[in-house]
Design a protein around this motif. Structure first.
Motif, mmCIF file in Angstrom:
data_model
loop_
_atom_site.group_PDB
_atom_site.id
_atom_site.type_symbol
_atom_site.label_atom_id
_atom_site.label_comp_id
_atom_site.label_asym_id
_atom_site.label_seq_id
_atom_site.Cartn_x
_atom_site.Cartn_y
_atom_site.Cartn_z
ATOM 1 N N GLN A 66 1.869 13.874 19.374
ATOM 2 C CA GLN A 66 0.951 13.646 18.262
ATOM 3 C C GLN A 66 1.748 13.667 16.967
ATOM 4 O OE1 GLN A 66 -2.212 16.515 17.948
ATOM 5 N NE2 GLN A 66 -2.652 15.992 15.810
ATOM 6 N N ILE A 67 1.507 12.688 16.093
ATOM 7 C CA ILE A 67 2.253 12.591 14.840
ATOM 8 C C ILE A 67 1.301 12.763 13.671
ATOM 9 C CG2 ILE A 67 3.748 11.160 13.409
ATOM 10 C CD1 ILE A 67 4.696 9.757 15.905
ATOM 11 N N ASP A 68 1.606 13.733 12.820
ATOM 12 C CA ASP A 68 0.806 13.998 11.623
ATOM 13 C C ASP A 68 1.618 13.596 10.397
ATOM 14 O OD1 ASP A 68 -1.542 15.351 10.229
ATOM 15 O OD2 ASP A 68 0.158 16.447 9.384
ATOM 16 N N VAL A 69 1.031 12.769 9.543
ATOM 17 C CA VAL A 69 1.720 12.270 8.354
ATOM 18 C C VAL A 69 1.044 12.818 7.099
ATOM 19 C CG1 VAL A 69 2.392 10.225 7.038
ATOM 20 C CG2 VAL A 69 2.404 10.162 9.544
ATOM 21 N N SER A 70 1.840 13.441 6.226
ATOM 22 C CA SER A 70 1.328 13.993 4.972
ATOM 23 C C SER A 70 2.219 13.531 3.821
ATOM 24 C CB SER A 70 1.297 15.528 5.035
ATOM 25 O OG SER A 70 0.888 16.075 3.795
ATOM 26 N N ILE A 71 1.700 12.643 2.986
ATOM 27 C CA ILE A 71 2.457 12.085 1.866
ATOM 28 C C ILE A 71 1.749 12.443 0.565
ATOM 29 C CG2 ILE A 71 3.450 10.012 0.860
ATOM 30 C CD1 ILE A 71 4.520 10.529 3.623
ATOM 31 N N GLU A 97 0.791 -1.236 0.000
ATOM 32 C CA GLU A 97 0.000 0.000 0.000
ATOM 33 C C GLU A 97 0.825 1.290 0.000
ATOM 34 O OE1 GLU A 97 -3.382 -0.175 2.786
ATOM 35 O OE2 GLU A 97 -2.764 -2.235 3.190
ATOM 36 N N GLY A 98 2.131 1.195 0.177
ATOM 37 C CA GLY A 98 2.962 2.387 0.082
ATOM 38 C C GLY A 98 3.463 2.909 1.416
ATOM 39 N N ILE A 99 4.224 3.995 1.340
ATOM 40 C CA ILE A 99 4.911 4.541 2.505
ATOM 41 C C ILE A 99 3.944 5.045 3.564
ATOM 42 C CG2 ILE A 99 6.389 6.446 3.281
ATOM 43 C CD1 ILE A 99 8.012 6.116 0.753
ATOM 44 N N GLU A 100 2.885 5.738 3.157
ATOM 45 C CA GLU A 100 1.975 6.312 4.152
ATOM 46 C C GLU A 100 1.313 5.227 4.997
ATOM 47 O OE1 GLU A 100 -1.557 9.627 4.634
ATOM 48 O OE2 GLU A 100 -0.897 9.045 2.631
ATOM 49 N N ALA A 101 0.840 4.170 4.369
ATOM 50 C CA ALA A 101 0.197 3.092 5.119
ATOM 51 C C ALA A 101 1.171 2.439 6.087
ATOM 52 C CB ALA A 101 -0.365 2.047 4.148
ATOM 53 N N ALA A 102 2.417 2.230 5.625
ATOM 54 C CA ALA A 102 3.423 1.615 6.490
ATOM 55 C C ALA A 102 3.761 2.525 7.665
ATOM 56 C CB ALA A 102 4.679 1.296 5.684
ATOM 57 N N VAL A 135 11.435 15.527 -1.360
ATOM 58 C CA VAL A 135 11.841 16.027 -0.040
ATOM 59 C C VAL A 135 11.092 15.285 1.055
ATOM 60 C CG1 VAL A 135 12.042 18.039 1.463
ATOM 61 C CG2 VAL A 135 12.306 18.301 -1.019
ATOM 62 N N ALA A 136 11.847 14.623 1.921
ATOM 63 C CA ALA A 136 11.310 13.965 3.113
ATOM 64 C C ALA A 136 11.643 14.838 4.314
ATOM 65 C CB ALA A 136 11.920 12.573 3.275
ATOM 66 N N CYS A 137 10.641 15.105 5.148
ATOM 67 C CA CYS A 137 10.832 16.031 6.265
ATOM 68 C C CYS A 137 10.179 15.491 7.535
ATOM 69 C CB CYS A 137 10.250 17.404 5.921
ATOM 70 S SG CYS A 137 10.400 18.632 7.248
ATOM 71 N N VAL A 138 10.901 15.598 8.644
ATOM 72 C CA VAL A 138 10.361 15.278 9.970
ATOM 73 C C VAL A 138 10.678 16.472 10.878
ATOM 74 C CG1 VAL A 138 10.446 13.735 11.961
ATOM 75 C CG2 VAL A 138 10.642 12.794 9.647
ATOM 76 N N LYS A 139 9.625 17.096 11.387
ATOM 77 C CA LYS A 139 9.771 18.316 12.180
ATOM 78 C C LYS A 139 9.060 18.140 13.517
ATOM 79 C CE LYS A 139 8.776 23.296 11.989
ATOM 80 N NZ LYS A 139 8.160 24.374 11.179
ATOM 81 N N VAL A 196 5.341 14.884 9.780
ATOM 82 C CA VAL A 196 6.072 14.064 8.819
ATOM 83 C C VAL A 196 5.503 14.323 7.429
ATOM 84 C CG1 VAL A 196 6.689 11.706 8.162
ATOM 85 C CG2 VAL A 196 6.424 12.292 10.588
ATOM 86 N N SER A 197 6.378 14.598 6.468
ATOM 87 C CA SER A 197 5.879 14.873 5.119
ATOM 88 C C SER A 197 6.840 14.339 4.061
ATOM 89 C CB SER A 197 5.681 16.381 4.905
ATOM 90 O OG SER A 197 6.909 17.082 4.976
ATOM 91 N N LEU A 198 6.266 14.036 2.910
ATOM 92 C CA LEU A 198 7.036 13.613 1.737
ATOM 93 C C LEU A 198 6.381 14.243 0.525
ATOM 94 C CD1 LEU A 198 9.275 11.838 0.494
ATOM 95 C CD2 LEU A 198 7.591 9.986 0.317
ATOM 96 N N LYS A 199 7.130 15.070 -0.194
ATOM 97 C CA LYS A 199 6.552 15.775 -1.328
ATOM 98 C C LYS A 199 7.615 16.078 -2.379
ATOM 99 C CE LYS A 199 7.159 20.202 1.092
ATOM 100 N NZ LYS A 199 6.483 21.389 1.648
ATOM 101 N N ARG A 200 7.126 16.304 -3.581
ATOM 102 C CA ARG A 200 8.014 16.720 -4.666
ATOM 103 C C ARG A 200 8.181 18.230 -4.587
ATOM 104 N NH1 ARG A 200 7.757 14.832 -10.969
ATOM 105 N NH2 ARG A 200 9.283 16.321 -11.794
#
Length: 248
Positions: free
Chosen positions: A137-142, A118-123, A189-193, A179-183
């Motif tokens: 609290q962890i927010d994930v945006s892919i 299912e990809g990175i976000e599901a994992a 760009v992978a980012c953890v803040k 947490v984010s992953l975007k073009r």
């Protein structure tokens, strides 16, 4: 690493094993076509990735589980000497619980089933549900439209997120982790803040905040790692991967 494994050895004139009589089952290695220069380069690159991946796992076990178990043993020894005080026992229990969560993280990281399906976000959603002493609290945006990733690149990127999140949970005292992953232009760009306590980047050894593994994964992905942090200002970790490296 020597490339002699890719070529058939040349027998000496007196070598009794040097005849090239064909195997009746057609398994004579001498009949295999030689690898092209490009194929050899790709093979050595893949082997190099596997070796660095093995080293990365070794670092994570050493910096995580080994130190946690050692600390727990020290607290147990202290408890044996100070039985009226249960502080050492309670601390030992907490460390072992964290070690158990770490072992599950490593096992999942070695073979995250949902990553391939299912990809990175599901994992990642599975990963952040694992028990942790942190209450952040962890927010994930892919991004839904990501460039094509080879399986090893996808796994390496997932491990980068795992390690960054784990570092933030362990060290930052954060209440929120984004947490984010975007073009972004010609990069992925992978980012953890996090909004935690932060640290002085210039004065910190690479190994003291579990950053060795992040650097290794950055090298594997041919990317650039940036760490922006300061006391009381949180930490931002970004990995910029050129799209050309992903498509190569």
């Amino acid at each position: 690493m020597s490339s002699h494994f890719l070529t058939n050895p040349t027998p000496s004139p007196g070598d009794p094993t040097g005849d090239h009589t064909a195997d009746p089952h057609g398994s004579d290695a001498s009949k295999l076509p030689p690898l092209s220069q490009e194929a050899q380069a790709n093979l050595w690159r893949y082997i190099d990735h596997l070796e660095r991946w093995r080293q990365s796992i070794g670092f994570e076990i050493h910096d995580g589980l080994t130190q946690q178990i050692t600390a727990a043993l020290l607290f147990l020894e202290s408890y044996e000497r100070e039985k009226p005080d249960t502080t050492s026992l309670n601390r030992c229990r907490s460390i072992l619980e964290e070690a158990l969560a770490e072992s599950r993280r490593l096992i999942q990281g070695l073979n995250p089933k949902r990553l391939d399906e299912e990809g990175i976000e599901a994992a990642l959603q599975d990963f952040i549900k694992l028990p942790s002493l942190s209450t952040a609290q962890i927010d994930v945006s892919i991004d839904t439209q990501l460039p094509h990733l080879a399986p090893w690149q996808r796994s390496c990127l997932f491990r980068f997120f795992q390690e960054s999140i784990t570092n933030a949970r362990k060290h930052s005292e954060a209440t929120r982790i984004d947490v984010s992953l975007k073009r972004q232009g010609q990069d992925l760009v992978a980012c953890v803040k996090d909004d935690g306590i932060g640290f002085e980047v210039e004065s910190v050894e690479l190994t003291s905040h579990g950053l060795t593994g992040l650097k290794q994964k950055t090298d594997l992905l041919e990317g650039k790692l940036t760490i922006d942090s300061a006391p009381a200002r949180g930490t931002k970790i970004e990995l910029h991967i050129p799209l050309d490296a992903l498509n190569g």
